[in-house]
Scaffold this motif. Structure first.
Motif, PDB file in Angstrom:
ATOM      1  N   GLY A   1       0.792  -1.232   0.000  1.00 10.10           N
ATOM      2  CA  GLY A   1       0.000   0.000   0.000  1.00 10.10           C
ATOM      3  C   GLY A   1       0.818   1.273   0.000  1.00 10.10           C
ATOM      4  N   HIS A   2       2.053   1.230   0.529  1.00  9.94           N
ATOM      5  CA  HIS A   2       2.886   2.437   0.565  1.00  9.94           C
ATOM      6  C   HIS A   2       3.201   2.954  -0.829  1.00  9.94           C
ATOM      7  CE1 HIS A   2       5.735  -0.911   0.071  1.00  9.94           C
ATOM      8  NE2 HIS A   2       6.519  -0.031  -0.541  1.00  9.94           N
ATOM      9  N   ARG A   3       3.119   2.082  -1.826  1.00  9.19           N
ATOM     10  CA  ARG A   3       3.398   2.495  -3.200  1.00  9.19           C
ATOM     11  C   ARG A   3       2.318   3.417  -3.755  1.00  9.19           C
ATOM     12  NH1 ARG A   3       6.348  -1.465  -6.979  1.00  9.19           N
ATOM     13  NH2 ARG A   3       7.647  -2.759  -5.624  1.00  9.19           N
ATOM     14  N   MET A   4       1.153   3.411  -3.135  1.00  5.34           N
ATOM     15  CA  MET A   4       0.031   4.178  -3.665  1.00  5.34           C
ATOM     16  C   MET A   4       0.108   5.659  -3.310  1.00  5.34           C
ATOM     17  SD  MET A   4      -3.258   1.591  -3.314  1.00  5.34           S
ATOM     18  CE  MET A   4      -3.276   1.536  -1.539  1.00  5.34           C
ATOM     19  N   LEU A   5       1.041   6.043  -2.440  1.00  9.18           N
ATOM     20  CA  LEU A   5       1.147   7.435  -2.011  1.00  9.18           C
ATOM     21  C   LEU A   5       2.514   8.022  -2.315  1.00  9.18           C
ATOM     22  CD1 LEU A   5      -0.579   7.190   1.496  1.00  9.18           C
ATOM     23  CD2 LEU A   5      -1.591   7.995  -0.658  1.00  9.18           C
ATOM     24  N   ARG A   6       2.516   9.292  -2.698  1.00 10.11           N
ATOM     25  CA  ARG A   6       3.766  10.030  -2.874  1.00 10.11           C
ATOM     26  C   ARG A   6       4.247  10.517  -1.506  1.00 10.11           C
ATOM     27  NH1 ARG A   6       0.482  12.442  -7.030  1.00 10.11           N
ATOM     28  NH2 ARG A   6       1.078  11.690  -9.120  1.00 10.11           N
ATOM     29  N   PRO A   7       5.482  10.990  -1.427  1.00  9.82           N
ATOM     30  CA  PRO A   7       5.998  11.501  -0.149  1.00  9.82           C
ATOM     31  C   PRO A   7       5.131  12.591   0.469  1.00  9.82           C
ATOM     32  CG  PRO A   7       7.802  11.181  -1.686  1.00  9.82           C
ATOM     33  CD  PRO A   7       6.540  10.952  -2.467  1.00  9.82           C
ATOM     34  N   ASP A   8       4.437  13.392  -0.377  1.00 11.63           N
ATOM     35  CA  ASP A   8       3.602  14.468   0.162  1.00 11.63           C
ATOM     36  C   ASP A   8       2.213  13.987   0.591  1.00 11.63           C
ATOM     37  OD1 ASP A   8       2.317  13.996  -2.229  1.00 11.63           O
ATOM     38  OD2 ASP A   8       2.633  16.003  -3.064  1.00 11.63           O
ATOM     39  N   GLY A   9       1.958  12.673   0.455  1.00 12.23           N
ATOM     40  CA  GLY A   9       0.683  12.122   0.880  1.00 12.23           C
ATOM     41  C   GLY A   9      -0.375  12.051  -0.201  1.00 12.23           C
ATOM     42  N   SER A  10      -0.117  12.619  -1.366  1.00 15.47           N
ATOM     43  CA  SER A  10      -1.076  12.538  -2.466  1.00 15.47           C
ATOM     44  C   SER A  10      -0.982  11.164  -3.131  1.00 15.47           C
ATOM     45  CB  SER A  10      -0.796  13.638  -3.497  1.00 15.47           C
ATOM     46  OG  SER A  10       0.514  13.500  -4.040  1.00 15.47           O
ATOM     47  N   ARG A  11      -2.033  10.812  -3.869  1.00 18.58           N
ATOM     48  CA  ARG A  11      -2.063   9.485  -4.475  1.00 18.58           C
ATOM     49  C   ARG A  11      -1.111   9.402  -5.657  1.00 18.58           C
ATOM     50  NH1 ARG A  11      -5.076   5.150  -4.060  1.00 18.58           N
ATOM     51  NH2 ARG A  11      -6.638   6.182  -2.758  1.00 18.58           N
ATOM     52  N   ASP A  12      -0.374   8.338  -5.716  1.00 19.34           N
ATOM     53  CA  ASP A  12       0.533   8.052  -6.821  1.00 19.34           C
ATOM     54  C   ASP A  12      -0.201   7.139  -7.801  1.00 19.34           C
ATOM     55  OD1 ASP A  12       2.497   6.683  -8.465  1.00 19.34           O
ATOM     56  OD2 ASP A  12       4.025   7.495  -7.110  1.00 19.34           O
ATOM     57  N   ARG A  13      -0.531   7.661  -9.005  1.00 18.48           N
ATOM     58  CA  ARG A  13      -1.340   6.896  -9.949  1.00 18.48           C
ATOM     59  C   ARG A  13      -0.628   5.616 -10.386  1.00 18.48           C
ATOM     60  NH1 ARG A  13      -4.355   8.768 -15.515  1.00 18.48           N
ATOM     61  NH2 ARG A  13      -5.541  10.020 -14.022  1.00 18.48           N
ATOM     62  N   ASP A  14       0.663   5.738 -10.729  1.00 15.84           N
ATOM     63  CA  ASP A  14       1.398   4.556 -11.189  1.00 15.84           C
ATOM     64  C   ASP A  14       1.533   3.524 -10.065  1.00 15.84           C
ATOM     65  OD1 ASP A  14       1.685   5.676 -13.687  1.00 15.84           O
ATOM     66  OD2 ASP A  14       3.686   6.489 -13.276  1.00 15.84           O
ATOM     67  N   GLY A  15       1.811   4.001  -8.870  1.00 11.54           N
ATOM     68  CA  GLY A  15       1.929   3.084  -7.739  1.00 11.54           C
ATOM     69  C   GLY A  15       0.619   2.402  -7.422  1.00 11.54           C
ATOM     70  N   SER A  16      -0.465   3.152  -7.508  1.00 13.90           N
ATOM     71  CA  SER A  16      -1.785   2.575  -7.244  1.00 13.90           C
ATOM     72  C   SER A  16      -2.124   1.508  -8.275  1.00 13.90           C
ATOM     73  CB  SER A  16      -2.854   3.673  -7.259  1.00 13.90           C
ATOM     74  OG  SER A  16      -2.657   4.581  -6.197  1.00 13.90           O
ATOM     75  N   TYR A  17      -1.760   1.768  -9.526  1.00 15.35           N
ATOM     76  CA  TYR A  17      -2.034   0.794 -10.575  1.00 15.35           C
ATOM     77  C   TYR A  17      -1.208  -0.475 -10.368  1.00 15.35           C
ATOM     78  CZ  TYR A  17      -2.541  -1.359 -15.149  1.00 15.35           C
ATOM     79  OH  TYR A  17      -2.790  -2.252 -16.170  1.00 15.35           O
ATOM     80  N   ALA A  18       0.033  -0.305  -9.931  1.00 20.34           N
ATOM     81  CA  ALA A  18       0.880  -1.467  -9.676  1.00 20.34           C
ATOM     82  C   ALA A  18       0.295  -2.332  -8.559  1.00 20.34           C
ATOM     83  CB  ALA A  18       2.292  -1.013  -9.306  1.00 20.34           C
ATOM     84  N   VAL A  19      -0.206  -1.692  -7.512  1.00 18.13           N
ATOM     85  CA  VAL A  19      -0.814  -2.438  -6.405  1.00 18.13           C
ATOM     86  C   VAL A  19      -2.109  -3.092  -6.859  1.00 18.13           C
ATOM     87  CG1 VAL A  19      -1.773  -2.273  -4.078  1.00 18.13           C
ATOM     88  CG2 VAL A  19       0.257  -0.946  -4.680  1.00 18.13           C
ATOM     89  N   LEU A  20      -2.881  -2.406  -7.692  1.00 17.99           N
ATOM     90  CA  LEU A  20      -4.104  -2.995  -8.244  1.00 17.99           C
ATOM     91  C   LEU A  20      -3.773  -4.268  -9.010  1.00 17.99           C
ATOM     92  CD1 LEU A  20      -7.128  -2.918  -9.145  1.00 17.99           C
ATOM     93  CD2 LEU A  20      -6.358  -1.533 -11.086  1.00 17.99           C
ATOM     94  N   ARG A  21      -2.782  -4.215  -9.872  1.00 18.93           N
ATOM     95  CA  ARG A  21      -2.400  -5.386 -10.662  1.00 18.93           C
ATOM     96  C   ARG A  21      -1.992  -6.556  -9.760  1.00 18.93           C
ATOM     97  NH1 ARG A  21      -0.728  -5.334 -16.007  1.00 18.93           N
ATOM     98  NH2 ARG A  21       0.941  -6.794 -15.447  1.00 18.93           N
TER      99      ARG A  21
END
Length: 231
Positions: A74-94
């Motif tokens: 789940g940590h991949r889904m967020l950027r350091p500033d706390g906003s959602r990371d689209r690429d990271g969220s997609y990777a976790v979804l997959r």
């Protein structure tokens, strides 16, 4: 005749005494209440279907895979500033889809309730019209309860993974399509297809080749087609 209507499945070979033991009532009470084998058989079918509250398709092992995968990555889904990371969220979804669908297919294949529903659906053409409609209605109600449960699951899981439905699509559409994928693969296996025929190789979270199931890749395509990033 088979060319016109196909082969039907009947439960009329079942023994009346065995059915009475199944419902757990004295023999005299069973005959008084049901009058005969046909009515007893129909009532037993409806009873088997009515015992489900729709949660049968949400298997504990499948849910555990979802929770563990999101907790681990789940940590991949967020950027350091706390906003959602689209690429990271997609990777976790997959990765969630890859691991969860493997488990869900196995859970469905082993589900007594799913097998009961499939068997009773196959018997419908062999039933007299009045009793056929009673069993069909029980099947529809069982399926409705299952779809409602799965709709809630999809909405909650996709929200956590940063997805929303595309315009014109509702969560119940995902529940229906997702169920069709899983049940189709399980049915194919029950017809004799070896589980090994369901295995493919595709990119993992970091682009490395990993093992996917056919159900997971089809499921991912369904998710991509019916939902979009929620950002």
């Amino acid at each position: 005749m088979l060319g016109e209507g196909g082969l039907t499945v009947s439960l009329h070979h079942l023994n009346m005494e065995d059915l009475i033991r199944q419902v757990g009532v004295p023999r005299s009470s069973a005959f008084a209440a049901f009058g005969g084998k046909e009515e007893l058989l129909t009532s037993l079918m409806v009873q088997l279907l009515s015992e489900s509250d729709g949660s049968d398709g949400i298997f504990a092992a499948t849910l555990d895979v979802v929770e563990r995968t999101i907790a681990e990555h789940g940590h991949r889904m967020l950027r350091p500033d706390g906003s959602r990371d689209r690429d990271g969220s997609y990777a976790v979804l997959r990765e969630t889809v890859r691991l969860t669908l493997r488990q869900n297919v196995e859970d469905t294949a082993a589900s007594a309730h799913w097998q009961t529903c499939q068997a009773l659906a196959a018997t419908l053409p062999s039933l007299p019209p009045g009793r056929r409609e009673r069993v069909a209605e029980a099947l529809r109600e069982s399926d409705r309860a299952f779809r409602e449960t799965m709709t809630e699951f999809y909405a909650a899981a996709c929200e956590r993974l940063g997805r929303r439905t595309r315009p014109g699509v509702q969560w119940q559409h995902l529940a229906t399509a997702g169920g069709a994928i899983v049940e189709g693969v399980v049915t194919h296996r029950r017809m004799g297809a070896p589980p090994a025929s369901e295995i493919l190789t595709a990119p993992g979270m970091d682009g490395e080749p990993v093992e996917w199931t056919l159900a997971a890749l089809a499921y991912l395509a369904m998710i991509e087609g019916l939902t979009e990033p929620d950002d």
